[in-house]
Motif scaffolding. Sequence first.
Motif, PDB file in Angstrom:
ATOM      1  N   MET A 170      42.992  42.701  30.854  1.00 41.36           N
ATOM      2  CA  MET A 170      44.280  42.436  31.488  1.00 41.36           C
ATOM      3  C   MET A 170      44.301  42.851  32.956  1.00 41.36           C
ATOM      4  SD  MET A 170      47.026  43.232  28.481  1.00 41.36           S
ATOM      5  CE  MET A 170      47.015  42.262  26.964  1.00 41.36           C
ATOM      6  N   ASP A 171      43.413  43.754  33.334  1.00 43.69           N
ATOM      7  CA  ASP A 171      43.330  44.148  34.733  1.00 43.69           C
ATOM      8  C   ASP A 171      42.967  42.978  35.633  1.00 43.69           C
ATOM      9  OD1 ASP A 171      43.178  45.941  36.980  1.00 43.69           O
ATOM     10  OD2 ASP A 171      40.999  45.906  36.769  1.00 43.69           O
ATOM     11  N   VAL A 172      42.251  41.999  35.103  1.00 39.19           N
ATOM     12  CA  VAL A 172      41.758  40.880  35.929  1.00 39.19           C
ATOM     13  C   VAL A 172      42.207  39.524  35.398  1.00 39.19           C
ATOM     14  CG1 VAL A 172      39.755  42.167  36.770  1.00 39.19           C
ATOM     15  CG2 VAL A 172      39.559  40.860  34.644  1.00 39.19           C
ATOM     16  N   CYS A 173      43.253  39.503  34.566  1.00 40.68           N
ATOM     17  CA  CYS A 173      43.589  38.267  33.859  1.00 40.68           C
ATOM     18  C   CYS A 173      44.105  37.160  34.772  1.00 40.68           C
ATOM     19  CB  CYS A 173      44.580  38.538  32.732  1.00 40.68           C
ATOM     20  SG  CYS A 173      46.171  39.200  33.252  1.00 40.68           S
ATOM     21  N   GLY A 174      44.520  37.486  35.978  1.00 38.95           N
ATOM     22  CA  GLY A 174      44.955  36.444  36.890  1.00 38.95           C
ATOM     23  C   GLY A 174      43.816  35.549  37.354  1.00 38.95           C
ATOM     24  N   ALA A 175      42.599  36.098  37.420  1.00 38.44           N
ATOM     25  CA  ALA A 175      41.466  35.343  37.961  1.00 38.44           C
ATOM     26  C   ALA A 175      41.109  34.118  37.115  1.00 38.44           C
ATOM     27  CB  ALA A 175      40.257  36.258  38.129  1.00 38.44           C
ATOM     28  N   PRO A 176      40.872  34.254  35.819  1.00 41.32           N
ATOM     29  CA  PRO A 176      40.521  33.057  35.050  1.00 41.32           C
ATOM     30  C   PRO A 176      41.648  32.042  34.970  1.00 41.32           C
ATOM     31  CG  PRO A 176      40.874  34.927  33.589  1.00 41.32           C
ATOM     32  CD  PRO A 176      40.824  35.476  34.986  1.00 41.32           C
ATOM     33  N   ALA A 177      42.891  32.503  34.934  1.00 41.62           N
ATOM     34  CA  ALA A 177      44.009  31.564  34.837  1.00 41.62           C
ATOM     35  C   ALA A 177      44.113  30.704  36.085  1.00 41.62           C
ATOM     36  CB  ALA A 177      45.311  32.329  34.597  1.00 41.62           C
ATOM     37  N   LEU A 178      43.983  31.304  37.263  1.00 34.20           N
ATOM     38  CA  LEU A 178      44.054  30.510  38.487  1.00 34.20           C
ATOM     39  C   LEU A 178      42.816  29.643  38.655  1.00 34.20           C
ATOM     40  CD1 LEU A 178      45.534  29.702  41.017  1.00 34.20           C
ATOM     41  CD2 LEU A 178      44.572  31.696  42.180  1.00 34.20           C
ATOM     42  N   THR A 179      41.658  30.157  38.282  1.00 34.63           N
ATOM     43  CA  THR A 179      40.444  29.339  38.341  1.00 34.63           C
ATOM     44  C   THR A 179      40.600  28.094  37.488  1.00 34.63           C
ATOM     45  OG1 THR A 179      39.034  31.270  38.743  1.00 34.63           O
ATOM     46  CG2 THR A 179      37.971  29.301  37.848  1.00 34.63           C
ATOM     47  N   ALA A 180      41.100  28.266  36.278  1.00 36.34           N
ATOM     48  CA  ALA A 180      41.296  27.121  35.394  1.00 36.34           C
ATOM     49  C   ALA A 180      42.295  26.133  35.986  1.00 36.34           C
ATOM     50  CB  ALA A 180      41.776  27.597  34.025  1.00 36.34           C
ATOM     51  N   ARG A 181      43.359  26.633  36.579  1.00 40.69           N
ATOM     52  CA  ARG A 181      44.363  25.745  37.177  1.00 40.69           C
ATOM     53  C   ARG A 181      43.745  24.895  38.285  1.00 40.69           C
ATOM     54  NH1 ARG A 181      49.635  28.315  39.935  1.00 40.69           N
ATOM     55  NH2 ARG A 181      50.418  28.362  37.789  1.00 40.69           N
ATOM     56  N   VAL A 182      42.962  25.522  39.160  1.00 40.96           N
ATOM     57  CA  VAL A 182      42.369  24.784  40.276  1.00 40.96           C
ATOM     58  C   VAL A 182      41.346  23.776  39.774  1.00 40.96           C
ATOM     59  CG1 VAL A 182      40.989  25.012  42.378  1.00 40.96           C
ATOM     60  CG2 VAL A 182      42.831  26.645  41.909  1.00 40.96           C
ATOM     61  N   HIS A 325      48.893  34.208  31.834  1.00 41.20           N
ATOM     62  CA  HIS A 325      47.548  34.655  32.189  1.00 41.20           C
ATOM     63  C   HIS A 325      46.958  35.672  31.227  1.00 41.20           C
ATOM     64  CE1 HIS A 325      50.149  37.688  33.704  1.00 41.20           C
ATOM     65  NE2 HIS A 325      49.439  38.120  34.730  1.00 41.20           N
ATOM     66  N   ALA A 326      47.773  36.578  30.691  1.00 42.67           N
ATOM     67  CA  ALA A 326      47.237  37.598  29.794  1.00 42.67           C
ATOM     68  C   ALA A 326      46.747  36.980  28.490  1.00 42.67           C
ATOM     69  CB  ALA A 326      48.304  38.653  29.512  1.00 42.67           C
ATOM     70  N   ASP A 327      47.561  36.128  27.890  1.00 44.92           N
ATOM     71  CA  ASP A 327      47.157  35.483  26.642  1.00 44.92           C
ATOM     72  C   ASP A 327      45.908  34.635  26.843  1.00 44.92           C
ATOM     73  OD1 ASP A 327      49.265  36.631  25.283  1.00 44.92           O
ATOM     74  OD2 ASP A 327      50.570  34.879  25.449  1.00 44.92           O
ATOM     75  N   TYR A 328      45.832  33.961  27.990  1.00 44.98           N
ATOM     76  CA  TYR A 328      44.678  33.103  28.264  1.00 44.98           C
ATOM     77  C   TYR A 328      43.400  33.933  28.369  1.00 44.98           C
ATOM     78  CZ  TYR A 328      41.738  29.628  30.619  1.00 44.98           C
ATOM     79  OH  TYR A 328      40.722  28.775  30.947  1.00 44.98           O
ATOM     80  N   ALA A 329      43.465  35.045  29.089  1.00 46.76           N
ATOM     81  CA  ALA A 329      42.277  35.879  29.249  1.00 46.76           C
ATOM     82  C   ALA A 329      41.846  36.502  27.922  1.00 46.76           C
ATOM     83  CB  ALA A 329      42.547  36.975  30.282  1.00 46.76           C
ATOM     84  N   ILE A 330      42.799  36.948  27.126  1.00 48.54           N
ATOM     85  CA  ILE A 330      42.465  37.523  25.825  1.00 48.54           C
ATOM     86  C   ILE A 330      41.833  36.464  24.933  1.00 48.54           C
ATOM     87  CG2 ILE A 330      43.454  38.455  23.697  1.00 48.54           C
ATOM     88  CD1 ILE A 330      43.226  40.553  25.859  1.00 48.54           C
ATOM     89  N   ASP A 331      42.325  35.228  25.009  1.00 50.45           N
ATOM     90  CA  ASP A 331      41.726  34.150  24.217  1.00 50.45           C
ATOM     91  C   ASP A 331      40.286  33.888  24.638  1.00 50.45           C
ATOM     92  OD1 ASP A 331      41.927  31.836  22.314  1.00 50.45           O
ATOM     93  OD2 ASP A 331      41.552  30.715  24.155  1.00 50.45           O
TER      94      ASP A 331
END
Length: 353
Positions: A170-182, A325-331
Amino acid sequence: MPDTAGSPVGLHRVLEPAGVLPQAAQRLDASPGLWPDEIRISVERLNLDAASYRQLAEAHGGDGDAVRAAVLEIIRSRGKMQNPVTGSGGMLVGVVDEVGPASPLGVRKGDRVATLVSLTLTPLRITDGLEKWDGRGEQVPAQGHAILFARSIVAKLPDDLVPELSLAVMDVCGAPALTARVVRQYVDKGIKPVVSVIGGAGKSGSLSLAAARRAGAARTIGIVPVDAEAERLTAAGLADVVALADARDPVALAKAVEEAGGPADITVVCVDVPGCEHGAVLSTAAGGTVIFFSMATSFSAAALGAEGLAADVTMLVGNGFVPGHADYAIDLLRSEPGVRGLFEGRLQAEGQD
């Protein structure tokens, strides 16, 4: 407790200077009494962001006791954890201790949660002197309390993961979510992009590689600085190509990306050292996108570097928040064995230091 709700963004907790938001404040009021729309968390563990911890460790020559003392002094003097050099902080896990009657955050007393807002804007008080932390890792066992505002973000910890693992993700969960969006934005335009992740073996880097592949990238390139990380990332199977390069050497980085199948349409910067801006720009194709997730990034260096290189690239600042973003990273952690293996290996290594 006051009768009226506080500022939803925490202005009522700012002690100095007046008129700024909590993140920009020099000092916050970390007293335990709640305003009606706040919640108080009993702290169990802090997670210092990588750039902040690296700076502190280097400044004190790896002396864990000195690092611990420095962190305690920052929290004592500022009422929050905000490294004065990097400007960054981290996040925490704990148990909800009290919920104000007007809080909109949807948690209850007794819930184990992770804060998804930075420690740089979270009122924080430590009561145990960080006595269980040796100062030699980013995760910090701690006792104390923290305050969240009406517009803070918090997530309940999943029951199937140990808290240390949840905290790391969760400390870095923003990174994969934005990467996926782009990546999806490119795919929606009929372009399957080449994605290069600088720091691909790290926490945000490994998640970003997995997210890019899931979102439809044509090729994923993981850039790492040393052979040991290359071996770990290759074994994880998250990148189509793993390449060695010092991200602070723009020419070497651009060459490594090109030889791996670049230049990249999308470059994701996930390293915790300064000086990687020019290499990221130089290794990105004309019309491409650079996403900066490192708190060590100099955004003036990035902007002026792109101008000086006559580079037509879009540069994005990863602000750490994307809806879901948190749910996405945990998944991703649950579904990608390579990601989980890298995270668990990192936690094991920190525990042995």
